[in-house]
Design a protein around this motif. Structure first.
Motif, short mmCIF file in Angstrom:
data_model
loop_
_atom_site.label_atom_id
_atom_site.label_comp_id
_atom_site.label_asym_id
_atom_site.label_seq_id
_atom_site.Cartn_x
_atom_site.Cartn_y
_atom_site.Cartn_z
N CYS A 140 26.52 21.18 8.56
CA CYS A 140 25.53 20.48 9.38
C CYS A 140 26.23 19.83 10.57
O CYS A 140 27.39 19.44 10.48
CB CYS A 140 24.83 19.41 8.54
SG CYS A 140 23.63 18.43 9.45
N VAL A 141 25.53 19.74 11.69
CA VAL A 141 26.14 19.14 12.88
C VAL A 141 26.30 17.63 12.72
O VAL A 141 27.03 17.00 13.47
CB VAL A 141 25.30 19.41 14.15
CG1 VAL A 141 25.24 20.88 14.46
CG2 VAL A 141 23.92 18.82 14.03
N CYS A 162 17.51 14.84 9.68
CA CYS A 162 17.74 16.09 10.41
C CYS A 162 17.36 15.94 11.89
O CYS A 162 16.38 15.29 12.24
CB CYS A 162 16.89 17.19 9.78
SG CYS A 162 17.00 18.75 10.66
N LEU A 163 18.15 16.51 12.74
CA LEU A 163 17.88 16.46 14.19
C LEU A 163 17.02 17.63 14.62
O LEU A 163 16.68 17.75 15.79
CB LEU A 163 19.20 16.51 14.96
CG LEU A 163 20.20 15.42 14.64
CD1 LEU A 163 21.50 15.67 15.37
CD2 LEU A 163 19.62 14.08 15.06
N CYS A 173 17.76 20.87 14.99
CA CYS A 173 18.45 21.66 16.01
C CYS A 173 17.66 22.93 16.29
O CYS A 173 17.02 23.48 15.40
CB CYS A 173 19.83 22.08 15.53
SG CYS A 173 20.81 20.74 14.86
N TRP A 213 13.28 22.97 10.23
CA TRP A 213 14.02 23.82 9.31
C TRP A 213 13.88 23.33 7.88
O TRP A 213 13.74 22.14 7.64
CB TRP A 213 15.51 23.81 9.68
CG TRP A 213 15.80 24.49 10.97
CD1 TRP A 213 15.92 23.89 12.19
CD2 TRP A 213 15.99 25.89 11.18
NE1 TRP A 213 16.17 24.84 13.15
CE2 TRP A 213 16.23 26.07 12.56
CE3 TRP A 213 15.99 27.02 10.34
CZ2 TRP A 213 16.46 27.33 13.12
CZ3 TRP A 213 16.22 28.26 10.89
CH2 TRP A 213 16.45 28.41 12.26
N CYS A 225 19.60 25.83 13.50
CA CYS A 225 20.28 25.03 12.48
C CYS A 225 21.67 25.61 12.24
O CYS A 225 21.84 26.80 12.01
CB CYS A 225 19.48 25.03 11.19
SG CYS A 225 20.34 24.23 9.82
N ALA A 226 22.67 24.73 12.30
CA ALA A 226 24.05 25.19 12.18
C ALA A 226 24.36 25.67 10.76
O ALA A 226 25.26 26.48 10.56
CB ALA A 226 25.01 24.07 12.58
N ILE A 227 23.65 25.15 9.77
CA ILE A 227 23.91 25.62 8.40
C ILE A 227 23.22 26.96 8.20
O ILE A 227 23.76 27.86 7.56
CB ILE A 227 23.38 24.64 7.35
CG1 ILE A 227 23.65 23.19 7.76
CG2 ILE A 227 24.01 24.92 6.00
CD1 ILE A 227 23.02 22.18 6.85
S1 SF4 Z 1 22.38 21.54 11.30
FE1 SF4 Z 1 20.44 21.99 10.27
S2 SF4 Z 1 20.25 20.40 8.71
FE2 SF4 Z 1 21.82 19.71 10.11
S3 SF4 Z 1 20.71 18.45 11.61
FE3 SF4 Z 1 20.78 20.52 12.47
S4 SF4 Z 1 18.87 21.49 11.77
FE4 SF4 Z 1 19.19 19.65 10.51
#
Ligand code: SF4
Ligand code: SF4
Ligand code: SF4
Ligand code: SF4
Lengths: 189, 447
Positions: free
Chosen positions: A63-64, A156-157, A159, A46, A162-164
């Motif tokens: 963000c998570v 960044c994980l 995800c 992302w 992405c939660a954002i």
């Molecule tokens: S929420 Fe988005 S910015 Fe935060 S760790 Fe997950 S992918 Fe990365």
């Protein structure tokens, strides 16, 4: 102990099962074949398109991760090295000093160093930056727009969703190839 | 000229446009030759590691099969679970996982701009193909969600049959909903409401961590609550398990009808013997039942589709673009006031910048949702009817056997079987009741 064949009593079931399994395998192969042309060996990550970010502040909170993976980055080649940095200072600062009450940044993550008259350099301490975009707003609205937000991939994980991204009012998030994981601003003078 | 007076600030505030062009000030001309620092760009996790993940998945699947079918070892399965929990769970933070790939696949099929990563396709297919041949080996010891729930189980209670059957429908509905939302590009709800990934990461919103904790708490007494009553990938694996080539068998020899394995299974997967009906159904009744079915099935599917269609506008709101378009049209009829610089105000600003494009995009999405929720409704109807059919069939069974679909191959039942204990030399063969007479249909042990 090995799974053996079942008794003839079940042979009709067995036949049905074999047929269904065969079609499932064929289906899986078909799916893989159909998707083969649309897959890519690469994976994606992302990233924020700085041109679309509207500096809402969600990046700091949605963000998570406890500490958001989004940080402010600085395009030094765009920066004007202003003495009165509109990203660094509050509107109408008491004085142009590094006192906390003069700063936009809630965590004093921006380091201001004197280079030579009248130039100052601004650097982000990523361990302090929470990605709130306050400085980005100041710099984009009144300055050169050299401060902007990026997802930092060492944090960044990645995800699956992405939660954002799903709360971004600017629709600024998108998946980018892992080989080009940043959408950097560069000098266009 | 770069020494702006603070009073100038007000002037700037007044004159600058909303998002005016940047580069307002010329770049500095350093006399002492100051060198600009470089903006760092830390690399993302390298692509190669994704393939390592895939290799670990394949290796773990193979090992699980070996442990279940060859070694018949609960302890081995447990150790592999611990490894998978560590690797896919805590080390890889539960992401990448096979459960979520359903959505990537759905998005990949319906959105041409999304190129599906090959590793994601691998994660989706490998456990399924394995399940088609060897049952749910993935659930047994590779899936970190399953491993976590398997390891926290302390005192399993039996879930009543009616509850088990009705809650057992939820995974199929969640599967349909997850695929529909992903196919319309609106949300990855399977990931969003995943209860365990926040635990693996040890971070996330409080409500999600609470959900995860609740699942773990329930999981102390109810075996694998997520697997049985929610997991959409488990629903697929269950179907694959039903037609699998090999299956988990409790006894290595013949069944002594001791019921010990039934007590050993914490997941309610063991099925007791069912006598073949003494009076087979007369053909007339069989025909009538078939006619009924043929009538009910299209009715349920069609009815479901109709209801689904009605729900489309509601579901469409999950898509941020549709939600924004609705906010915007609402705002037109009764103007909304949001504090400046809040996400709401800013997104409204974006809507006002180009309302035509937004409304067109929303209309297009609503159309897609119309189709997706019609399909979803039909799917719900289909699932319910098929469940009813399955409930009405009572296949004759002479021995205790795990249900092919429900069994997650955790290997707990093996050790409970006296015949297995004889095989391992833990019991003398004389301790067993005699082998049933050949007259009785023996369903086990041919090999
Ligand atoms: S929420 Fe988005 S910015 Fe935060 S760790 Fe997950 S992918 Fe990365
Ligand atoms: S959520 Fe979007 S608009 Fe808000 S600060 Fe982050 S990138 Fe910018
Ligand atoms: S103002 Fe916000 S975005 Fe900018 S450096 Fe400080 S914490 Fe980071
Ligand atoms: S049912 Fe789902 S969560 Fe449970 S082990 Fe299988 S794939 Fe994992």
């Amino acid at each position: 102990m090995n799974p053996g064949p079942t008794t003839p009593a079940f042979s009709r079931r067995q036949f049905l099962r074999d047929g269904l399994r065969l079609s499932a395998v064929a289906g899986a192969a078909g799916l893989a074949g159909a998707m083969a042309g649309r897959t890519q060996a690469q994976t994606t990550v992302w990233q924020i398109d700085p041109a679309k970010c509207v500096r809402c502040g969600n990046c700091a909170t949605k963000c998570v991760l406890e500490q958001s993976a989004v940080k402010c980055v600085h395009a030094f080649d765009i920066c004007g090295y202003c003495q009165l940095c509109t990203g660094y200072f509050e509107p109408e600062p008491n004085e142009l000093t590094t006192a906390a009450e003069n700063q936009q940044c809630p965590t004093a993550a921006i380091k201001r160093t004197f280079v030579e008259d009248p130039y100052y350099e601004y650097e982000i301490d990523e361990n302090l930056c929470i990605g709130c975009a306050k400085c980005v707003e100041g710099c984009t609205r009144f300055g050169n727009g050299s401060l902007y937000l990026q997802i930092r991939h060492d944090r960044c994980l990645n995800c699956n969703e992405c939660a954002i991204a799903r709360t971004c009012p600017g629709d600024a998030f998108r998946r980018v190839p892992v080989t080009h994981p940043y959408l950097l601003k560069t000098d266009t003078h | 000229m770069r020494r702006l007076r603070p009073s100038l600030w007000l002037f700037l505030l007044a004159t600058s446009g909303a998002v005016a062009a940047e580069h307002r000030f010329p770049p500095p001309e350093f006399e002492a030759g100051h060198k600009l620092p470089i903006t760092t760009t830390p690399e993302a996790r390298a692509l190669a590691w994704q393939y390592v993940d895939l290799a670990v998945l394949l290796g773990a699947l193979g090992l699980a099969l070996w442990l279940i079918y060859r070694r018949r070892s609960r302890r081995g399965v447990m150790w592999l679970s611990i490894f998978s929990l560590g690797y896919f769970g805590f080390y890889r933070n539960g992401c990448i996982c096979a459960i979520g790939t359903i959505q990537n696949l759905a998005l990949g099929i319906f959105d041409r701009s999304y190129a599906l990563p090959l590793t994601v396709l691998g994660f989706f297919l490998a456990p399924l193909v394995v399940a088609l041949f060897g049952g749910r080996a993935f659930c047994a010891a590779v899936c970190p969600h399953g491993a976590l729930q398997d390891l926290v189980l302390v005192k399993p209670v039996k879930v009543p049959g009616w509850l088990e059957h009705s809650l057992g429908l939820v995974p199929f509905l969640f599967l349909g909903a997850g695929a529909a939302f992903a196919a319309t590009g609106s949300a990855f709800i399977i990931c969003r409401y995943d209860p365990f990934v926040p635990l693996f990461r040890l971070s996330g919103s409080m409500s999600l961590i609470g959900l995860g904790a609740a699942f773990v708490l329930v999981g102390l007494f109810v075996g694998r609550p997520y697997c049985r009553f929610l997991c959409p990938y488990g629903a697929l694996l269950r179907l694959a398990g039903l037609v699998s080539k090999w299956r988990v068998r409790v006894t290595p020899d013949y069944c002594t009808q001791c019921k010990l394995c039934e007590h050993a299974c914490p997941y309610g997967a063991m099925r007791e013997p069912v006598a073949a009906p003494t009076h087979p159904e007369p053909p007339a009744r069989q025909r009538r039942r078939l006619a009924w079915l043929l009538l009910v099935l299209p009715l349920a599917v069609g009815g479901g589709a109709l209801v689904g269609r009605q729900l489309a506008p509601l579901a469409a709101r999950m898509h941020p673009t549709v939600a924004l378009a609705e906010l915007y049209t609402e705002h037109l009829s009764s103007p909304k006031k949001f504090p400046p610089m809040t996400p709401e105000a800013l997104s409204l600003e974006r809507a006002e910048a180009d309302p035509k494009a937004l409304l067109a995009a929303a209309a297009d999405l609503r159309g897609r949702f119309g189709i997706a929720s019609t399909w979803f409704g039909a799917w719900v109807g289909l699932v319910i009817v098929i469940k009813l059919i399955a409930l009405s069939l009572r296949p004759a069974r002479t021995d205790y056997e795990p249900d092919r679909g429900a069994c997650v191959a955790c290997a707990r039942c093996f050790e409970s079987c006296p015949n297995e204990r004889v095989r391992r030399g833990l019991l003398p063969p004389e301790a067993l009741p005699p082998r049933p007479l050949p007259a009785a249909p023996v369903a086990m042990k041919k090999a």
